[in-house]
Design an enzyme around this catalytic site. Structure first.
Site, PDB file in Angstrom:
ATOM      1  N   SER A   1      55.459  65.175 -79.036  1.00  0.00           N
ATOM      2  CA  SER A   1      55.114  66.581 -78.827  1.00  0.00           C
ATOM      3  C   SER A   1      54.918  66.900 -77.349  1.00  0.00           C
ATOM      4  O   SER A   1      54.656  66.032 -76.527  1.00  0.00           O
ATOM      5  CB  SER A   1      53.837  66.930 -79.590  1.00  0.00           C
ATOM      6  OG  SER A   1      53.881  66.427 -80.903  1.00  0.00           O
TER       7      SER A   1
HETATM    8  N1  SAH Z   1      52.107  62.274 -82.399  1.00  0.00           N
HETATM    9  C1  SAH Z   1      53.463  61.867 -82.190  1.00  0.00           C
HETATM   10  C2  SAH Z   1      54.418  62.976 -82.535  1.00  0.00           C
HETATM   11  C3  SAH Z   1      55.304  62.589 -83.637  1.00  0.00           C
HETATM   12  S1  SAH Z   1      56.282  63.861 -84.380  1.00  0.00           S
HETATM   13  C4  SAH Z   1      53.652  61.350 -80.772  1.00  0.00           C
HETATM   14  O1  SAH Z   1      52.709  61.463 -79.963  1.00  0.00           O
HETATM   15  O2  SAH Z   1      54.717  60.798 -80.467  1.00  0.00           O
HETATM   16  C5  SAH Z   1      55.682  63.819 -86.031  1.00  0.00           C
HETATM   17  C6  SAH Z   1      55.786  62.520 -86.773  1.00  0.00           C
HETATM   18  O3  SAH Z   1      55.313  62.753 -88.086  1.00  0.00           O
HETATM   19  C7  SAH Z   1      57.189  61.964 -86.921  1.00  0.00           C
HETATM   20  O4  SAH Z   1      57.260  60.706 -86.326  1.00  0.00           O
HETATM   21  C8  SAH Z   1      57.396  61.888 -88.448  1.00  0.00           C
HETATM   22  O5  SAH Z   1      58.132  60.754 -88.864  1.00  0.00           O
HETATM   23  C9  SAH Z   1      55.965  61.831 -88.943  1.00  0.00           C
HETATM   24  N2  SAH Z   1      55.729  62.239 -90.331  1.00  0.00           N
HETATM   25  C10 SAH Z   1      56.283  63.268 -91.026  1.00  0.00           C
HETATM   26  N3  SAH Z   1      55.769  63.319 -92.265  1.00  0.00           N
HETATM   27  C11 SAH Z   1      54.867  62.300 -92.370  1.00  0.00           C
HETATM   28  C12 SAH Z   1      54.000  61.830 -93.401  1.00  0.00           C
HETATM   29  N4  SAH Z   1      53.930  62.406 -94.596  1.00  0.00           N
HETATM   30  N5  SAH Z   1      53.215  60.764 -93.135  1.00  0.00           N
HETATM   31  C13 SAH Z   1      53.246  60.161 -91.938  1.00  0.00           C
HETATM   32  N6  SAH Z   1      54.036  60.551 -90.920  1.00  0.00           N
HETATM   33  C14 SAH Z   1      54.840  61.614 -91.123  1.00  0.00           C
END
Ligand code: SAH
Length: 215
Positions: free
Chosen positions: A64
């Site tokens: 993000s």
């Molecule tokens: N906080 C992260 C941003 C990741 S984007 C960072 O700092 O890099 C959001 C993430 O949520 C993705 O990697 C996606 O695979 C994950 N995601 C989506 N649905 C999910 C779920 N039900 N449980 C766990 N992770 C999930």
């Protein structure tokens, strides 16, 4: 890009994108100063690490935008003794920022490959207070509950009940809620088991939260 120019880029990100837009929590600012964001993006885009926008991290997912990560973490009002749950750990960047502030961070991520990469970098950077699990975060991580705060880094269609249940009274759940294309970022406070209050923090665009209580 050398270490010096990356450090300059990091300072600039904090001064131009975080502070002027309302990030004032000293713990949050200090944590952003410490965490090397370039370690959380693919090597070929390391030079872009401190731009204020999301960047690709594999599996069609993104790390993000720094300002949004800062706003969400500030809204959790984290304190040093806290135990925080992050759903959607992705690259592990937000988890590392939190790990600079609180006692323990629990992270749930649905992609095994992202968890493996995040674990490798968090270990290399000595963040041994972050525990990761592969799974569906829409149902939380009951084993370590209750949490002082819960951060959801993907867009949900509604507030997942299990996450409110796994929060302490007085704790905050920070989560984007809306459609797959556009969401409102909420700071939700658990007052009693059956009572919450909601505050809108602004419009955001996250990748969808997929799973039992998600899309
Ligand atoms: N906080 C992260 C941003 C990741 S984007 C960072 O700092 O890099 C959001 C993430 O949520 C993705 O990697 C996606 O695979 C994950 N995601 C989506 N649905 C999910 C779920 N039900 N449980 C766990 N992770 C999930």
């Amino acid at each position: 890009m050398g270490d010096d120019s990356l450090n300059d880029a990091k300072e600039k990100m904090i001064k131009q994108h975080l502070i002027p837009r309302g990030i004032k929590n000293e713990r949050v600012l200090a944590a952003f100063k410490k965490v090397p964001r370039e370690e959380f993006v693919p090597p070929e885009i390391e030079a872009e690490a401190y731009q204020d926008r999301p960047l690709p991290i594999g599996e069609g997912q993104t790390i993000s935008q720094p300002y949004i990560v800062a706003e969400m973490i500030q809204a959790l009002e984290p304190t040093p003794g806290d135990k925080i749950l992050e759903i959607g750990t992705g690259s592990g960047y937000a988890a590392a920022v939190l790990a600079e502030i609180v006692e323990t961070v629990y992270g749930v991520e649905r992609h095994q490959s992202l968890v493996d990469e995040a674990q490798t970098r968090l270990t290399r950077l000595n963040y041994d207070n972050v525990k990761l699990e592969v799974g569906d975060g829409t149902i939380g991580w009951a084993e370590n509950a209750p949490y002082d705060g819960i951060l959801v880094s993907a867009a949900a269609p509604e507030i997942p009940n299990s996450l409110v249940e796994q929060l302490v009274k007085g704790g905050y759940l920070v989560i984007p809620i809306g459609t797959k294309n556009i969401q409102q970022l909420y700071q939700i406070k658990k007052i009693e088991d059956d009572k919450i209050t909601k505050k809108e923090l602004g419009r955001v665009r996250f990748v969808p939260l997929l799973g039992e209580k998600g899309w």
